[in-house]
Design an enzyme around this catalytic site. Sequence first.
Site, PDB file in Angstrom:
ATOM      1  N   GLU A  34       0.884  -1.272  -0.013  1.00 31.27           N
ATOM      2  CA  GLU A  34       0.050  -0.151  -0.082  1.00 31.27           C
ATOM      3  C   GLU A  34       1.022   1.309   0.131  1.00 31.27           C
ATOM      4  O   GLU A  34       1.903   1.263   0.642  1.00 31.27           O
ATOM      5  CB  GLU A  34      -0.954  -0.064   1.212  1.00 31.27           C
ATOM      6  CG  GLU A  34      -1.874   1.187   1.323  1.00 31.27           C
ATOM      7  CD  GLU A  34      -2.591   1.169   2.605  1.00 31.27           C
ATOM      8  OE1 GLU A  34      -2.369   0.556   3.510  1.00 31.27           O
ATOM      9  OE2 GLU A  34      -3.716   1.776   2.571  1.00 31.27           O
ATOM     10  N   LYS A  82     -10.254   1.551  -2.222  1.00 32.67           N
ATOM     11  CA  LYS A  82     -10.396   1.140  -0.947  1.00 32.67           C
ATOM     12  C   LYS A  82     -11.676   1.287  -0.364  1.00 32.67           C
ATOM     13  O   LYS A  82     -12.314   2.502  -0.332  1.00 32.67           O
ATOM     14  CB  LYS A  82      -9.269   1.830  -0.031  1.00 32.67           C
ATOM     15  CG  LYS A  82      -9.019   1.362   1.455  1.00 32.67           C
ATOM     16  CD  LYS A  82      -8.059   2.251   2.306  1.00 32.67           C
ATOM     17  CE  LYS A  82      -7.541   1.540   3.424  1.00 32.67           C
ATOM     18  NZ  LYS A  82      -6.161   2.109   3.750  1.00 32.67           N
ATOM     19  N   CYS A 106      -5.688  -2.578   3.060  1.00 27.69           N
ATOM     20  CA  CYS A 106      -5.171  -2.716   4.332  1.00 27.69           C
ATOM     21  C   CYS A 106      -6.663  -2.721   5.364  1.00 27.69           C
ATOM     22  O   CYS A 106      -7.098  -3.885   5.438  1.00 27.69           O
ATOM     23  CB  CYS A 106      -4.708  -1.385   4.476  1.00 27.69           C
ATOM     24  SG  CYS A 106      -3.786  -1.092   5.990  1.00 27.69           S
TER      25      CYS A 106
END
Length: 284
Positions: A46, A116, A161
Amino acid sequence: MTSNLTLALLQLPVGADVSLNVRRAVEGITQLKAENPELQLAILPESFNAPYGVEYFAKYAESIPDGATCRALSRLALQLGLYIIGGSIVERDAGKLYNTCTVWAPNGSLIGKHRKIHLFTMNIEAAHGGGVQFDEGAALTAGSELTVVKIGQHKVGIGICHDKRFEELARIYRNLGCSMLVYPSAFCICQGPMHWELLQRARATDNQLFVVTCSPARDNMSGYVAYGHSMIVDPWARVQREAGEGCEFIVEQIDFDMVEQVRRQIPIHQQRRTDVYAKARADS
Ligand SMILES: *[C@@H]1O[C@H](CO)[C@@H](O)[C@H](O)[C@H]1NC(C)=O
Ligand SMILES: *[C@@H]1O[C@H](CO)[C@@H](O)[C@H](O)[C@H]1NC(C)=O
């Protein structure tokens, strides 16, 4: 068709110089492919091209797919003939910013783009390892779509994440036929020791598939200290490979037959009682 896949995780250091960060990624993948001609997939961390922090997002944002970082990844995938899951970068689109993972095929074309979905929001009190406040939502817009790509014959679900904390997302990917989930991630050092491996193995236990994370290398002097410990967890939820904290490259062969073996031997998916759950469910 072989069920094996050779993949690489590049746990790279990330500094303030974007072109240096990207060059390290390009040189790292090039070196690994030269040493391992069987390499089919390279995975980056990331925020691999720029420092991670709300104050940096606008400054380092690029457009997809025509920004400099994307063009470098596309060229590299084509040149080496492999898939690249390009960690994440901050994407600028129509005045908004997203934390976005791009996926590149061996012919250099963009085959997936994951924004995301769950933005990182955290307010850890000082009693728990130093205290950390973080709110990606102050600068970023959340994505609203799932992303499934095909790596060879295998369906792979993408998250970034904080997305790995959300078991429903992983379950839907499993139901869509995924045999691997990949989460480029940059957990902080306060949540890493508690939850990094646990979450990854939990997603693997529940869904009986490979779960892979790739973190930046740890830099104690950075404003946001990433945990490291990039990891491959197998469908039995065992840690197959794990990096340490510093700059480290992992090359590993995984066997997708294991997915079918686990699902046959512990057939929880067939045993689900959707009738019972539907009756009991309070929300939708
Ligand atoms: C490149 O490869 C992808 C994935 O294999 C495929 O879907 C796409 O059609 C290819 N593009 C070109 C231009 O050949
Ligand atoms: C970062 O700090 C920790 C403890 O404070 C130490 O154990 C570790 O070796 C340091 N890592 C690096 C890369 O300097």
